[in-house]
Write a protein that holds these residues in place. Structure first.
Motif, short mmCIF file in Angstrom:
data_model
loop_
_atom_site.label_atom_id
_atom_site.label_comp_id
_atom_site.label_asym_id
_atom_site.label_seq_id
_atom_site.Cartn_x
_atom_site.Cartn_y
_atom_site.Cartn_z
N SER A 114 0.85 -1.19 0.00
CA SER A 114 0.00 0.00 0.00
C SER A 114 0.88 1.24 0.00
O SER A 114 2.04 1.19 0.39
CB SER A 114 -0.88 -0.03 1.25
N TRP A 115 0.30 2.36 -0.40
CA TRP A 115 1.02 3.63 -0.36
C TRP A 115 1.13 4.13 1.07
O TRP A 115 1.94 5.00 1.38
CB TRP A 115 0.32 4.67 -1.23
N SER A 116 0.33 3.60 2.00
CA SER A 116 0.41 3.97 3.41
C SER A 116 1.64 3.35 4.06
O SER A 116 2.08 2.27 3.68
CB SER A 116 -0.82 3.48 4.17
N ARG A 117 2.16 4.05 5.08
CA ARG A 117 3.29 3.51 5.84
C ARG A 117 2.79 2.56 6.91
O ARG A 117 1.70 2.74 7.44
CB ARG A 117 4.05 4.65 6.53
N GLY A 118 3.60 1.58 7.24
CA GLY A 118 3.28 0.69 8.35
C GLY A 118 2.06 -0.18 8.14
O GLY A 118 1.41 -0.55 9.09
N THR A 119 1.75 -0.50 6.90
CA THR A 119 0.58 -1.31 6.60
C THR A 119 0.86 -2.77 6.92
O THR A 119 1.92 -3.30 6.60
CB THR A 119 0.21 -1.19 5.11
N LYS A 120 -0.10 -3.42 7.54
CA LYS A 120 0.00 -4.86 7.82
C LYS A 120 -0.70 -5.61 6.69
O LYS A 120 -1.73 -5.16 6.19
CB LYS A 120 -0.68 -5.19 9.15
N PRO A 121 -0.15 -6.74 6.27
CA PRO A 121 -0.77 -7.50 5.17
C PRO A 121 -2.26 -7.78 5.38
O PRO A 121 -3.06 -7.63 4.46
CB PRO A 121 0.04 -8.79 5.13
N GLU A 122 -2.65 -8.15 6.61
CA GLU A 122 -4.05 -8.48 6.87
C GLU A 122 -4.97 -7.27 6.76
O GLU A 122 -6.19 -7.43 6.63
CB GLU A 122 -4.21 -9.15 8.25
N ASP A 123 -4.40 -6.05 6.79
CA ASP A 123 -5.22 -4.85 6.61
C ASP A 123 -5.53 -4.58 5.13
O ASP A 123 -6.41 -3.78 4.82
CB ASP A 123 -4.50 -3.62 7.18
N VAL A 124 -4.78 -5.23 4.23
CA VAL A 124 -4.90 -4.93 2.80
C VAL A 124 -5.49 -6.08 2.01
O VAL A 124 -6.34 -5.87 1.15
CB VAL A 124 -3.51 -4.54 2.22
N ILE A 125 -5.03 -7.29 2.30
CA ILE A 125 -5.47 -8.44 1.51
C ILE A 125 -5.82 -9.61 2.41
O ILE A 125 -5.46 -9.63 3.59
CB ILE A 125 -4.38 -8.88 0.50
N ALA A 126 -6.52 -10.58 1.83
CA ALA A 126 -6.89 -11.79 2.56
C ALA A 126 -6.50 -13.00 1.74
O ALA A 126 -6.45 -12.94 0.50
CB ALA A 126 -8.39 -11.79 2.84
N GLU A 127 -6.24 -14.10 2.39
CA GLU A 127 -5.88 -15.33 1.70
C GLU A 127 -7.02 -15.76 0.78
O GLU A 127 -8.19 -15.69 1.14
CB GLU A 127 -5.60 -16.45 2.72
N GLY A 128 -6.68 -16.10 -0.45
CA GLY A 128 -7.66 -16.51 -1.45
C GLY A 128 -8.19 -15.37 -2.30
O GLY A 128 -8.89 -15.60 -3.28
N GLN A 129 -7.87 -14.14 -1.94
CA GLN A 129 -8.33 -12.96 -2.68
C GLN A 129 -7.59 -12.86 -4.01
O GLN A 129 -6.40 -13.11 -4.09
CB GLN A 129 -8.07 -11.70 -1.83
N HIS A 130 -8.31 -12.50 -5.08
CA HIS A 130 -7.69 -12.27 -6.38
C HIS A 130 -7.20 -10.83 -6.44
O HIS A 130 -7.94 -9.91 -6.08
CB HIS A 130 -8.70 -12.53 -7.51
N VAL A 131 -5.96 -10.63 -6.87
CA VAL A 131 -5.38 -9.29 -6.93
C VAL A 131 -4.65 -9.09 -8.25
O VAL A 131 -4.26 -10.06 -8.92
CB VAL A 131 -4.38 -9.06 -5.76
N THR A 132 -4.49 -7.84 -8.63
CA THR A 132 -3.68 -7.48 -9.78
C THR A 132 -2.38 -6.91 -9.25
O THR A 132 -2.39 -6.03 -8.37
CB THR A 132 -4.40 -6.41 -10.63
N VAL A 133 -1.25 -7.42 -9.73
CA VAL A 133 0.05 -6.99 -9.24
C VAL A 133 0.95 -6.60 -10.40
O VAL A 133 0.70 -6.95 -11.55
CB VAL A 133 0.74 -8.11 -8.42
N ARG A 134 2.00 -5.88 -10.09
CA ARG A 134 3.03 -5.52 -11.06
C ARG A 134 4.28 -6.35 -10.71
O ARG A 134 4.65 -6.44 -9.54
CB ARG A 134 3.36 -4.04 -11.01
#
Length: 193
Positions: free
Chosen positions: A11-31
């Motif tokens: 995330s563009w935020s500082r100090g972000t925890k993975p569980e605050d952004v994504i969840a297991e099994g979630q489909h995401v677009t990445v670079r």
């Protein structure tokens, strides 16, 4: 094939925890940032797959010069204070703009990391990716500093201060204000009784 998104690329935020952004099994677009076939590693970024704050700024979607904004002091340096305007987008209040007209030796005399402040955007340099700010010393809603007696000490438009008469002249009265600053109370602003 699996790749790793480092926590700094979530995330563009500082100090972000993975569980605050994504969840297991979630489909995401990445670079894809890097592929190292020798070490079987693929570095990915979730945040870079989305428009970043500077891209939105370049497109005129967010900030403009003269805009007033609420932010959080994210970092103090000897030359000024950085204010986070939104995740991933900080501006700088130079130390010369922190004292409200008086010279200060350290930004901590006025603000500290974590303080909520109101700022005015004074300049945007898209090429250098810099935003210059000043404190919004006008009628702001954040708490102005007070002295031991509870009197307001910030010299700003709209502030009500107590001072000591330093001199009387035909055109007005000089008043010594907190912080050893002097101000002129023009004759037109003096109420005669």
């Amino acid at each position: 094939v699996e790749g790793l998104i480092h926590v700094s690329e979530l995330s563009w935020s500082r100090g972000t925890k993975p569980e605050d952004v994504i969840a297991e099994g979630q489909h995401v677009t990445v670079r894809i940032l890097e592929v190292d076939w020798e070490k079987d590693r693929i570095a990915l970024s979730l945040k870079q797959a989305m428009p970043g704050p500077w891209e939105r700024l370049e497109n005129g979607e967010s900030f403009r010069v003269g805009m007033h904004w609420h932010g959080t002091v994210s970092k103090i340096m000897p030359f000024g204070a950085f204010v986070e305007l939104e995740p991933g987008l900080d501006g700088l209040i130079h130390i010369s703009k922190l004292g409200g007209g008086r010279r200060i030796n350290s930004p901590e005399e006025v603000v500290n990391a974590g303080d909520k402040v109101e700022v005015v955007i004074e300049g945007i340099d898209l090429e250098k990716r810099r935003i210059s700010l000043s404190l919004d010393n006008g009628y702001s809603s954040y708490d102005a500093p007070t002295d031991a007696a509870g009197e307001q000490t910030r010299i700003a438009p709209g502030a009500t201060l107590k001072g000591v008469v330093d001199g009387i002249k035909p055109f007005g009265v000089f008043i010594r204000l907190p912080g050893d600053q002097s101000g002129l109370l023009h004759i037109s602003q003096v109420e005669l009784k």
